[in-house]
Design an enzyme around this catalytic site. Sequence first.
Site, PDB file in Angstrom:
ATOM      1  N   GLU A 407     -23.316   0.959  -1.657  1.00 44.77           N
ATOM      2  CA  GLU A 407     -23.131   2.406  -1.854  1.00 44.77           C
ATOM      3  C   GLU A 407     -24.424   3.098  -2.273  1.00 44.77           C
ATOM      4  O   GLU A 407     -24.747   4.193  -1.801  1.00 44.77           O
ATOM      5  CB  GLU A 407     -22.038   2.654  -2.910  1.00 44.77           C
ATOM      6  CG  GLU A 407     -20.608   2.424  -2.432  1.00 44.77           C
ATOM      7  CD  GLU A 407     -20.227   0.961  -2.267  1.00 44.77           C
ATOM      8  OE1 GLU A 407     -21.018   0.095  -2.685  1.00 44.77           O
ATOM      9  OE2 GLU A 407     -19.142   0.671  -1.731  1.00 44.77           O
ATOM     10  N   GLN A 429     -15.311   4.047   0.639  1.00 41.05           N
ATOM     11  CA  GLN A 429     -14.062   3.427   1.099  1.00 41.05           C
ATOM     12  C   GLN A 429     -12.928   3.776   0.131  1.00 41.05           C
ATOM     13  O   GLN A 429     -11.828   4.118   0.552  1.00 41.05           O
ATOM     14  CB  GLN A 429     -14.237   1.926   1.222  1.00 41.05           C
ATOM     15  CG  GLN A 429     -13.165   1.290   2.061  1.00 41.05           C
ATOM     16  CD  GLN A 429     -13.629  -0.009   2.683  1.00 41.05           C
ATOM     17  OE1 GLN A 429     -13.774  -0.998   1.961  1.00 41.05           O
ATOM     18  NE2 GLN A 429     -13.865  -0.022   3.971  1.00 41.05           N
ATOM     19  N   PHE A 430     -13.226   3.704  -1.130  1.00 39.14           N
ATOM     20  CA  PHE A 430     -12.367   4.248  -2.184  1.00 39.14           C
ATOM     21  C   PHE A 430     -13.297   4.978  -3.147  1.00 39.14           C
ATOM     22  O   PHE A 430     -14.396   4.486  -3.431  1.00 39.14           O
ATOM     23  CB  PHE A 430     -11.611   3.131  -2.917  1.00 39.14           C
ATOM     24  CG  PHE A 430     -10.501   2.535  -2.094  1.00 39.14           C
ATOM     25  CD1 PHE A 430      -9.187   2.986  -2.227  1.00 39.14           C
ATOM     26  CD2 PHE A 430     -10.769   1.551  -1.155  1.00 39.14           C
ATOM     27  CE1 PHE A 430      -8.169   2.456  -1.441  1.00 39.14           C
ATOM     28  CE2 PHE A 430      -9.758   1.014  -0.370  1.00 39.14           C
ATOM     29  CZ  PHE A 430      -8.452   1.469  -0.510  1.00 39.14           C
ATOM     30  N   ASP A 432     -13.331   5.099  -6.120  1.00 30.88           N
ATOM     31  CA  ASP A 432     -13.678   4.249  -7.273  1.00 30.88           C
ATOM     32  C   ASP A 432     -15.060   3.617  -7.097  1.00 30.88           C
ATOM     33  O   ASP A 432     -15.766   3.375  -8.062  1.00 30.88           O
ATOM     34  CB  ASP A 432     -12.657   3.116  -7.408  1.00 30.88           C
ATOM     35  CG  ASP A 432     -11.233   3.611  -7.470  1.00 30.88           C
ATOM     36  OD1 ASP A 432     -10.604   3.483  -8.520  1.00 30.88           O
ATOM     37  OD2 ASP A 432     -10.758   4.155  -6.457  1.00 30.88           O
ATOM     38  N   ILE A 434     -17.720   4.689  -5.997  1.00 23.71           N
ATOM     39  CA  ILE A 434     -18.875   5.561  -6.218  1.00 23.71           C
ATOM     40  C   ILE A 434     -19.696   5.045  -7.407  1.00 23.71           C
ATOM     41  O   ILE A 434     -20.890   5.317  -7.517  1.00 23.71           O
ATOM     42  CB  ILE A 434     -18.432   7.020  -6.465  1.00 23.71           C
ATOM     43  CG1 ILE A 434     -19.592   7.995  -6.367  1.00 23.71           C
ATOM     44  CG2 ILE A 434     -17.761   7.191  -7.814  1.00 23.71           C
ATOM     45  CD1 ILE A 434     -19.951   8.398  -5.003  1.00 23.71           C
ATOM     46  N   HIS A 474      -8.607   0.998  -7.541  1.00 20.62           N
ATOM     47  CA  HIS A 474      -8.342   1.689  -6.273  1.00 20.62           C
ATOM     48  C   HIS A 474      -7.471   2.911  -6.520  1.00 20.62           C
ATOM     49  O   HIS A 474      -6.767   3.367  -5.621  1.00 20.62           O
ATOM     50  CB  HIS A 474      -7.625   0.771  -5.279  1.00 20.62           C
ATOM     51  CG  HIS A 474      -8.482  -0.313  -4.715  1.00 20.62           C
ATOM     52  ND1 HIS A 474      -8.794  -1.440  -5.404  1.00 20.62           N
ATOM     53  CD2 HIS A 474      -9.094  -0.430  -3.510  1.00 20.62           C
ATOM     54  CE1 HIS A 474      -9.561  -2.225  -4.657  1.00 20.62           C
ATOM     55  NE2 HIS A 474      -9.761  -1.630  -3.502  1.00 20.62           N
TER      56      HIS A 474
END
Length: 667
Positions: A407, A429-430, A432, A434, A474
């Site tokens: 990321e 993707q989720f 979270d 980040i 998630h």
Amino acid sequence: MRSKNKAVGAIVFNREKYSNKQLINLYKSIMKPRLIEEKMLILLRQGKISKWFSGIGQEAIAVGVANALKQEEYVLPMHRNLGIFTTRNIPLHRLFAQWQGKKSGFTKGRDRSFHFGTQKYKIVGMISHLGPQLGVANGIALGDKLKQNKKVTTVFCGDGGTSEGDFHEALNVASVWDLPVLFCIESNGYGLSTPSIEQFKCKNIADKGIGYGMESHIIDGNNLLEVHTKVSALAQSVRENPRPILLEFKTFRMRGHEEASGNKYVPHQILEDWAVKDPVENYHAFLKDEGILSEKLDVLIKEEIILEINEHLKTAFAEDPITSTVEKELSDVYKHVNYMEVKPSKNTKNLRFVDAISEGLNQAMEKFENLVIMGQDIAEYGGVFKITEGFVNKYGKDRVRNTPICESSIIESAYGLSINGFKSVVELQFGDFITSGFNPVVNLLAKSYYRWNQNANVVLRMPCGAGVGAGPFHSQTNEAWFTKTPGLKVVYPAFPYDAKGLLATAVEDENPVLFFEHKLLYRSIKQDVPTDYYTIPFGKAAVLTKSEQLTIITYGAAVHWALDTIKNNAISAEIIDLRTLQPLDTNTIYKSAKKTGRVIVFQEDTLFGGIASDISALITENCFEYLDAPVLRVGSIETPIPFSKNLENNYLPIKKLLQAITKITAY
Ligand SMILES: Cc1ncc(C[n+]2csc(CCOP(=O)(O)OP(=O)(O)O)c2C)c(N)n1
């Protein structure tokens, strides 16, 4: 006859095809940063300038590399690379003004010493965190590769900085994507006081290249001609055949980490050994020995440079300290964009939340040819939520990019793309995850415009939220981490219509936008959505129901929980769907608070430190006289989000809303 290889002092120079003029020009080029630093040392001792990261002993790297590049190619230096700035011919008075935090510097007094960039000179300044530079270079290089303009991007990092995850991620991405980047590592023995042996356990950093499937070279970083010759050839080769190359320059940091801190921890013998390899003195001796540099010419060159330094210093010192106003500072946090409304068409289609986002993104891709989307599994697989399904067939692999799982580097690359004139949307993707890219969001993207008026044209799509039994990693809704940070815009739609229009605005907006998409809504909420492209302005809340008695301010999935609660219990309440959290529509909030006198702020996130607290404080400060009851906040309990359905129900604040309504109406 002169021998081709001439050993002078400790360094062997090979003049190859260099003309005398070229050799003298390189001498002038390396002499300038050395003489500036010598002057700076005097000024530092006199207390006239602030602390300083010395590059003495390492100048051949910055100077050799910068001279090997084309002026129109981006270079991303580090804190010891004065030679990059001088070789790019930045007027010295501007450089000095930058170091003194003055107006004619490059950051309006907002950032220090070498932390500045300038599009004019194609230099991208570092942030303190070192490693992120590497990922930014990838983004710039990706932009060049997409433009097919045969340019190379060059980025610097210290050997200490290679311990950071950013280094590994950047090299990995560059290799997988064959990006035209020269990764220049200055192996100078120490990272602050920590010797390299305590930093990494391999003989040469260049050896790491093989692990990334990347060509690598070791270069004598104190040998100006070796640096220049090798980097010139490699840069040309990369222009023709885009690929990343890892370059390790062996050198030594002769002075303290910062000038004031000294280097007592370095064994004396090591310093002595490296002193004889001084890059400037050796090159000077070589030129003299070759009969290229006479005593007279040497004096002349130095006098000219010293005169230039002194004149420009005078100009910089004469400049008044910078002043500003609160308004001016606030107005420079975001790039000003003229919102261009695109009205929705009459034709509609009944779409799920997820389809509205997909359609919005698709139409943005059609509209903006310079828009690139990146994310894990987003190409052939269509993303884990299938939002980009079919995109790769329509727009190709260049614009719809599967990314490695990194990321940080991808967000850094998105920033680099922006510097090089592209827009990008990154799918986390989720939301979270980040956290694995947190640094570039809050430090690179958020601070960019304020630091050097360089915008970050980046949208981060954040699938988020609970209610889907997905457990602690998630299910989070982490908007509060970003609403706290000046420089970011935060969007959080609750309906398909808003999601599509706000996503279009997010892509149009040239500032960094975090776009929250609640997963619970993806397939549960449907609405008639205009078929064509349209935009919805940021900072405009939607008043969903009208009431004179009670206001409920909310956003995201909580909007639907609030609507259900008042409907199921026949309660009169004015529900405000904020839609964007930054900018925040305080007008609509205050108007409703003043009308009803009773306000509940309802958020899905845990309560403490969330945006509900700030909205509550704002209402108290601005509408106190109109209130009939304290503003109540309702949020989730202060735990991580549990997995099991019953526990998750306990965690979420849905039931607490009714209790709060009962409480507030009793006042
Ligand atoms: C993420 C981060 N951690 C720590 C620091 C503090 N720091 C600044 S420079 C530095 C040493 C860097 O060493 P190296 O990368 O080898 O570069 P050099 O200073 O030797 O040129 C440290 C620890 C920082 N700026 N950023």
